[in-house]
Write a protein that holds these residues in place. Sequence first.
Motif, PDB file in Angstrom:
ATOM      1  N   UNK A  27       1.051  -1.059   0.165  1.00  0.00           N
ATOM      2  CA  UNK A  27       0.291   0.240   0.027  1.00  0.00           C
ATOM      3  C   UNK A  27       0.802   1.677   0.045  1.00  0.00           C
ATOM      4  N   UNK A  28       2.014   0.790   0.239  1.00  0.00           N
ATOM      5  CA  UNK A  28       3.328   2.730   0.270  1.00  0.00           C
ATOM      6  C   UNK A  28       3.375   3.011  -1.428  1.00  0.00           C
ATOM      7  N   UNK A 232      -7.965   5.916   3.058  1.00  0.00           N
ATOM      8  CA  UNK A 232      -9.570   4.995   1.543  1.00  0.00           C
ATOM      9  C   UNK A 232      -9.167   4.113   1.013  1.00  0.00           C
ATOM     10  N   UNK A 233      -8.322   3.534  -0.123  1.00  0.00           N
ATOM     11  CA  UNK A 233      -7.425   2.638  -0.435  1.00  0.00           C
ATOM     12  C   UNK A 233      -8.030   1.290   0.858  1.00  0.00           C
ATOM     13  N   UNK A 249     -14.027  -4.723  -6.692  1.00  0.00           N
ATOM     14  CA  UNK A 249     -14.920  -3.871  -5.863  1.00  0.00           C
ATOM     15  C   UNK A 249     -14.138  -2.740  -5.159  1.00  0.00           C
ATOM     16  N   UNK A 250     -12.807  -3.314  -5.215  1.00  0.00           N
ATOM     17  CA  UNK A 250     -11.807  -1.891  -4.756  1.00  0.00           C
ATOM     18  C   UNK A 250     -11.505  -0.881  -5.413  1.00  0.00           C
ATOM     19  N   UNK A 251     -11.297  -0.974  -6.586  1.00  0.00           N
ATOM     20  CA  UNK A 251     -10.765   0.327  -7.792  1.00  0.00           C
ATOM     21  C   UNK A 251     -13.148   0.822  -8.007  1.00  0.00           C
ATOM     22  N   UNK A 256     -15.029   5.404  -6.014  1.00  0.00           N
ATOM     23  CA  UNK A 256     -15.878   7.137  -6.030  1.00  0.00           C
ATOM     24  C   UNK A 256     -15.517   7.396  -4.724  1.00  0.00           C
ATOM     25  N   UNK A 257     -14.346   6.966  -3.749  1.00  0.00           N
ATOM     26  CA  UNK A 257     -13.960   7.664  -2.352  1.00  0.00           C
ATOM     27  C   UNK A 257     -12.841   9.139  -2.712  1.00  0.00           C
TER      28      UNK A 257
END
Length: 662
Positions: A27-28, A232-233, A249-251, A256-257
């Motif tokens: 995630x970094x 958020x991700x 679905x994460x995308x 959206x956020x």
Amino acid sequence: MTQGKQHEPVDPGPQSGSGKITDQIDFDQIEALDSSGHRRLSGWLARLVAVWAIFAAGFHLVVLVFHPIDPWLFRNYHLVLLGVLGFILIPGWSKAKERVHWLDWVFVVLLLVCGWYIVHHFQALLWRAGVVPTKMDFYVALIGVLLVLELVRRASGWALPILCSVFIAYAFLGPYLPGMLQHRGYSMERFFTYIYSLDGVFSVPLAISSKYIILFIIFGAFLQVSGVGRYFVKWAFSVSGHARGGPAKVAVIASALMGTMNGTSAGNAVATGSFTIPLMRKVGYSPRFAAATEAVASTGGQIMPPVMGAGIFIMAELTGIPFQHLIIAGIIPALLYFISVYFMVDLEAIKLKLVGFPRHMLPSFRSVMRQGYLFLPVLILFVMLLMGRSVVMAGFWAIVSSLLVSWFSRSTAMGPSKVLKALETGAKNAVQLMAVCAGAGIIMGVIALTGVGMKFASVILGIADTNQFLALVFAMGISIVLGMGLPTTAAYAVAASVVAPGLIQLGITPLVAHFFIFYFACVSAITPPVALAAYAASGISGSDPMKTSVTSFRLGIAAYIVPFMFFYAPEILTHDNLLKLILHSFTALIGIIALSCAAQRFYFGRLNVPLAVVMFVTAVSLVSPNLYLGGAGLAVLAGLFFYQRYYRRRNDQAPGAPAVAG
């Protein structure tokens, strides 16, 4: 933001949905994403540009919150401060990517001179610009317009400056055109001094850019630098990363956020897609489907409250409707859009028998929710807007709250260096939208000067012959065509100036008319043949751009249906009848799900072409506000359910879990 560096995929090759996935999700790398496409400067020039950008962001905050100045002067400073950054940071041609060319410095000096001229002769220009201009007024205005066109070309490509040039040519060729397009024409002096004033370049779009867009882009930069954007991700992965086809679905959720704060669909597709597209490919989605999913989800960020990609600010200015009313009006349509996209990717995962990421690879939902306070800046922004506070103050306190909230954890704490970095990033990221708004101002100035907008309105009235449905179809076509190749903000500004007056003359309320145009200006980013968001995402996935745009059109099909609901069921926007709102929202939700099943040809099992057509007609009947059609649609859905179950049982088929149950 313009399309910039594309990061290396985590794993370019798709894997079987049933295969094991052992790589850890990093995630970094989200914080390292760079979608600016700017030159990478070094040395004294990099430091000078950083100081200029920090000053530009700070100047805007001070003027907006503490010390307001005359609107024309403020917009002039806005254009000059960000325009200088644009000429230095954005290369004008491929061979000038590595270093600032001498011609860029000429443009910078000319822009500073034009800005100084307006400040020095401000009082005189207030009454003589566009009316009785002097020779020097004309020369400065001509240079200013040419500089704006060059800046627009660098920031957004050729489409918008070519469109601006067409409108400029129309101002001079009008006396020689036939029929309704004819007008009396204008002198060079009057035209250019009119366009380079509050009626053109410095009109409504640049006013929105200087007051609202830059404020929320700075807010987005604070979220990015503090690590809230990465959160958020992570939150989206903790919620849906384990589900079948989880990264898709994460995308949808992450776009959206993040997309609501981003000014362009293509920019959002690059920013989040650099991370999500490789992960979608890793679990088994095809490169084309992964890119299309990100493009559609990123486009949806433009219609997601509370910021709605900056176009909503122009809508508030043009309609006079309070901003908080527009936010509330946009909630249900945005939810319908994203529910449709979510079901699209879920049905694709069912058909391909894909899995999500193992739980041990994902952040724990409990640990992620311990940092739930990081949602506070967005929540504060949303609440303040709904309470009726000014947009400027709501945006300012959202920036302040993002700074304060970052101090709750050592990993996100923003010190002086990070604050300066956020201000610098915000100013740099605002360059493209500022240029786009200035270009849109040229078009709106020509429309106002020549009256061509009212002529288009009469065309709409003539073609529709007072038939509102035909008028809407015609308006849809114009909005999409005008939006092809343009960022959403410019696409909506131009389309609203041309199309909205005609729809309103037909008796359609301004709220419905402008939302209708706004939606189709947004979806032009995923409409073939020129689908900027799909093209940007395909560059990351390596898929064919045209085929990706066709797939994105299919995945975003709901966005082409929902705007017609605004007209036939305005309660979805106005919320003035609770019972009708609930009924129409329920049937629309079922219809949107049925539409997803028709587009994917899957409804408790695969659908052949005739059944897919029946499903599509059923979906349209459910989306319509007619309760009888809705009841008939529910009956057909039930019949198709029993048929599919019987057909599958008879043929001993078991394609996976039921689609709608997913």
